[in-house]
Design an enzyme around this catalytic site. Structure first.
Site, PDB file in Angstrom:
ATOM      1  N   CYS A 162       0.809  -1.228   0.000  1.00 35.95           N
ATOM      2  CA  CYS A 162       0.000   0.000   0.000  1.00 35.95           C
ATOM      3  C   CYS A 162       0.837   1.270   0.000  1.00 35.95           C
ATOM      4  O   CYS A 162       0.313   2.368  -0.200  1.00 35.95           O
ATOM      5  CB  CYS A 162      -0.948   0.006   1.185  1.00 35.95           C
ATOM      6  SG  CYS A 162      -2.106  -1.365   1.171  1.00 35.95           S
TER       7      CYS A 162
ATOM      8  N   HIS B 250      -2.641   7.668   1.990  1.00 38.40           N
ATOM      9  CA  HIS B 250      -3.086   6.323   1.641  1.00 38.40           C
ATOM     10  C   HIS B 250      -4.470   6.099   2.241  1.00 38.40           C
ATOM     11  O   HIS B 250      -4.733   6.437   3.389  1.00 38.40           O
ATOM     12  CB  HIS B 250      -2.088   5.285   2.167  1.00 38.40           C
ATOM     13  CG  HIS B 250      -2.596   3.878   2.028  1.00 38.40           C
ATOM     14  ND1 HIS B 250      -3.196   3.426   0.874  1.00 38.40           N
ATOM     15  CD2 HIS B 250      -2.630   2.838   2.906  1.00 38.40           C
ATOM     16  CE1 HIS B 250      -3.570   2.163   1.046  1.00 38.40           C
ATOM     17  NE2 HIS B 250      -3.238   1.787   2.256  1.00 38.40           N
TER      18      HIS B 250
ATOM     19  N   ASN C 212      -9.917   0.302   0.558  1.00 38.15           N
ATOM     20  CA  ASN C 212      -8.463   0.398   0.421  1.00 38.15           C
ATOM     21  C   ASN C 212      -8.042  -0.297  -0.875  1.00 38.15           C
ATOM     22  O   ASN C 212      -8.116  -1.519  -0.983  1.00 38.15           O
ATOM     23  CB  ASN C 212      -7.808  -0.267   1.638  1.00 38.15           C
ATOM     24  CG  ASN C 212      -6.294  -0.257   1.580  1.00 38.15           C
ATOM     25  OD1 ASN C 212      -5.703   0.073   0.555  1.00 38.15           O
ATOM     26  ND2 ASN C 212      -5.657  -0.638   2.683  1.00 38.15           N
TER      27      ASN C 212
HETATM   28  N1  ACO Z   1     -17.830  -6.185  11.983  1.00 33.26           N
HETATM   29  C1  ACO Z   1     -18.219  -6.196  13.265  1.00 33.26           C
HETATM   30  N2  ACO Z   1     -17.392  -6.427  14.279  1.00 33.26           N
HETATM   31  C2  ACO Z   1     -16.095  -6.653  13.992  1.00 33.26           C
HETATM   32  C3  ACO Z   1     -15.606  -6.661  12.666  1.00 33.26           C
HETATM   33  C4  ACO Z   1     -16.540  -6.424  11.629  1.00 33.26           C
HETATM   34  N3  ACO Z   1     -16.190  -6.398  10.321  1.00 33.26           N
HETATM   35  N4  ACO Z   1     -14.279  -6.907  12.692  1.00 33.26           N
HETATM   36  C5  ACO Z   1     -13.925  -7.045  13.981  1.00 33.26           C
HETATM   37  N5  ACO Z   1     -15.027  -6.904  14.767  1.00 33.26           N
HETATM   38  C6  ACO Z   1     -15.079  -6.963  16.228  1.00 33.26           C
HETATM   39  C7  ACO Z   1     -13.874  -7.623  16.840  1.00 33.26           C
HETATM   40  O1  ACO Z   1     -14.042  -9.022  16.883  1.00 33.26           O
HETATM   41  C8  ACO Z   1     -13.813  -6.991  18.197  1.00 33.26           C
HETATM   42  O2  ACO Z   1     -14.746  -7.623  19.035  1.00 33.26           O
HETATM   43  P1  ACO Z   1     -14.406  -7.879  20.596  1.00 33.26           P
HETATM   44  O3  ACO Z   1     -14.253  -6.501  21.173  1.00 33.26           O
HETATM   45  O4  ACO Z   1     -15.596  -8.616  21.059  1.00 33.26           O
HETATM   46  O5  ACO Z   1     -13.126  -8.666  20.591  1.00 33.26           O
HETATM   47  C9  ACO Z   1     -14.326  -5.574  17.969  1.00 33.26           C
HETATM   48  O6  ACO Z   1     -15.061  -5.621  16.731  1.00 33.26           O
HETATM   49  C10 ACO Z   1     -13.226  -4.546  17.869  1.00 33.26           C
HETATM   50  O7  ACO Z   1     -12.230  -5.042  16.966  1.00 33.26           O
HETATM   51  P2  ACO Z   1     -10.919  -4.263  16.643  1.00 33.26           P
HETATM   52  O8  ACO Z   1     -10.086  -5.084  15.716  1.00 33.26           O
HETATM   53  O9  ACO Z   1     -10.292  -3.751  17.891  1.00 33.26           O
HETATM   54  O10 ACO Z   1     -11.550  -2.985  15.876  1.00 33.26           O
HETATM   55  P3  ACO Z   1     -10.790  -1.718  15.337  1.00 33.26           P
HETATM   56  O11 ACO Z   1     -11.437  -0.512  15.870  1.00 33.26           O
HETATM   57  O12 ACO Z   1      -9.292  -1.835  15.485  1.00 33.26           O
HETATM   58  O13 ACO Z   1     -11.142  -1.737  13.778  1.00 33.26           O
HETATM   59  C11 ACO Z   1     -10.048  -2.308  11.723  1.00 33.26           C
HETATM   60  C12 ACO Z   1     -10.728  -2.832  13.003  1.00 33.26           C
HETATM   61  C13 ACO Z   1     -11.083  -1.493  10.934  1.00 33.26           C
HETATM   62  C14 ACO Z   1      -9.561  -3.489  10.920  1.00 33.26           C
HETATM   63  C15 ACO Z   1      -8.861  -1.390  12.144  1.00 33.26           C
HETATM   64  O14 ACO Z   1      -8.081  -2.024  13.128  1.00 33.26           O
HETATM   65  C16 ACO Z   1      -7.966  -1.023  10.989  1.00 33.26           C
HETATM   66  O15 ACO Z   1      -8.388  -0.366  10.038  1.00 33.26           O
HETATM   67  N6  ACO Z   1      -6.671  -1.387  11.080  1.00 33.26           N
HETATM   68  C17 ACO Z   1      -5.695  -1.018  10.072  1.00 33.26           C
HETATM   69  C18 ACO Z   1      -5.839  -1.908   8.903  1.00 33.26           C
HETATM   70  C19 ACO Z   1      -5.087  -1.414   7.701  1.00 33.26           C
HETATM   71  O16 ACO Z   1      -4.891  -0.239   7.518  1.00 33.26           O
HETATM   72  N7  ACO Z   1      -4.700  -2.355   6.848  1.00 33.26           N
HETATM   73  C20 ACO Z   1      -4.153  -2.051   5.588  1.00 33.26           C
HETATM   74  C21 ACO Z   1      -2.699  -1.819   5.618  1.00 33.26           C
HETATM   75  S1  ACO Z   1      -2.155  -1.430   4.038  1.00 33.26           S
HETATM   76  C22 ACO Z   1      -1.546  -2.849   3.276  1.00 33.26           C
HETATM   77  O17 ACO Z   1      -0.382  -2.975   3.133  1.00 33.26           O
HETATM   78  C23 ACO Z   1      -2.443  -3.889   2.775  1.00 33.26           C
END
Ligand code: ACO
Length: 306
Positions: A108, A233, A263
């Site tokens: 990315c 990004h 993304n």
């Molecule tokens: N829908 C509903 N609930 C969900 C989902 C979903 N799609 N996914 C996770 N949950 C739940 C989890 O199980 C967790 O439940 P729990 O509290 O009972 O354990 C709760 O929601 C919170 O989960 P988190 O992972 O802490 O949520 P967060 O606020 O961190 O959001 C996300 C998750 C959106 C994935 C975020 O962490 C994020 O965007 N991270 C960065 C990812 C990124 O940028 N990746 C690309 C990098 S670029 C590349 O090189 C590909």
């Protein structure tokens, strides 16, 4: 001698997958995805090469040029179509040209790397007058569509720019780095699907991008308030908010497309650039920041004057 952006183009596949569509076969909701990521829908069904050719064709037309005017092609992609030949060779064939072409994979973070690589090539003796820098990714092909932790985030798309030698457009600062020790928090094995520890990636991304932008600004000898346009990004709107807040840059200066694209990896910064262009903010002399991060963990920032 400097380098300016002479034309910008984008491409998205037709098929739209909304958050509600995803919620029909996994335990998630439109409200959760929007609140946690800012994403409302994404496009799927694109091919890296076809989208790259479409975006490049649009960028060349926007620059009032023809493919024969291109002297080199850089394809930033996470999703090459074969081990070889490089997908960039197929893109060149699609455009009907035979200039040098290479793939560049920094996931990315690819676009700032591609931009600076092209800039460097153009400003060395005998370098090409015009380089196409394309970001194109069919992330839908490497997503596990049963994993709600990743499937909600990614989409397919392409963005392309024609860079051309010009008295206008200065590269003021750059910063690049990787931390390969963090492989385990975000990776995709050959032939497999994306594995991600979302919360870890989030934290590391905010830290890496903030530090990288600070380094690039220091090198440029300017401060955050001198920046007119931010092209971040497009991974998660909360990451963009957290970084801009730390840097003291108003969100209004950022241009974002992720609500409708998700993304798109290497394509996301040129797509944000197209949005900024459409908004009319890319005036000559504007100070523009591009900054990306991705698996590696890799980061890259570049500051230019338009
Ligand atoms: N829908 C509903 N609930 C969900 C989902 C979903 N799609 N996914 C996770 N949950 C739940 C989890 O199980 C967790 O439940 P729990 O509290 O009972 O354990 C709760 O929601 C919170 O989960 P988190 O992972 O802490 O949520 P967060 O606020 O961190 O959001 C996300 C998750 C959106 C994935 C975020 O962490 C994020 O965007 N991270 C960065 C990812 C990124 O940028 N990746 C690309 C990098 S670029 C590349 O090189 C590909």
């Amino acid at each position: 001698m400097s380098v300016r952006v002479a034309g910008i183009g984008t491409a998205l596949p037709e098929k739209v997958v909304t958050n509600d569509d995803l919620a029909q076969h996994m335990d998630t909701s439109d409200a959760w995805i929007r609140e946690r990521s800012g994403i409302g829908e994404r496009r799927v069904g694109g091919s890296t090469v076809d989208m790259a050719v479409e975006a490049a064709t649009a960028a060349i037309a926007a620059a009032d040029l023809t493919p024969d005017d291109i002297g080199f092609l850089v394809l930033c992609t996470t999703t090459p179509e074969k081990t070889f030949p490089a997908s960039s060779a197929m893109v060149a064939a699609g455009l009907g040209i035979t200039c040098g072409a290479m793939d560049l994979n920094v996931v990315c973070a690819g676009f700032p790397y591609g931009y600076v690589a092209a800039y460097g090539m153009m400003t060395t003796p005998g370098g090409p007058d015009r380089v196409l820098v394309i970001g194109s990714d069919a992330m839908s092909t490497i997503v596990d569509w049963t994993d709600r932790g990743t499937a909600i985030l990614f989409g397919d798309g392409a963005g392309a720019v024609v860079l051309e030698k010009s008295p206008q457009g200065e590269l003021l600062g750059q910063d690049f780095g990787v931390n390969g020790d963090l492989e385990s928090i975000l990776y995709c094995d050959l032939g497999d699907t994306i594995v991600m520890e979302g919360r870890q990636v989030f934290k590391r991304a905010v830290r890496a991008v903030t530090g990288s932008v600070e380094n690039a600004l220091a090198q440029a000898g300017i401060s955050a308030e001198d920046i007119d346009v931010v092209l971040p990004h497009q991974a998660n709107i909360r990451i963009i908010e957290a970084v801009t807040q730390r840097l003291g840059i108003p969100m209004e200066k950022t241009f974002n497309v992720l609500e409708h694209t998700g993304n798109t990896s290497g394509a996301s910064i040129p797509m944000a650039m197209a949005a900024a262009d459409e908004a009319g903010v890319l005036e000559p002399g504007a100070v523009v920041l591009m900054s990306g991060f991705g698996a590696g963990m890799a980061w890259g920032s570049v500051v230019v004057t338009w």
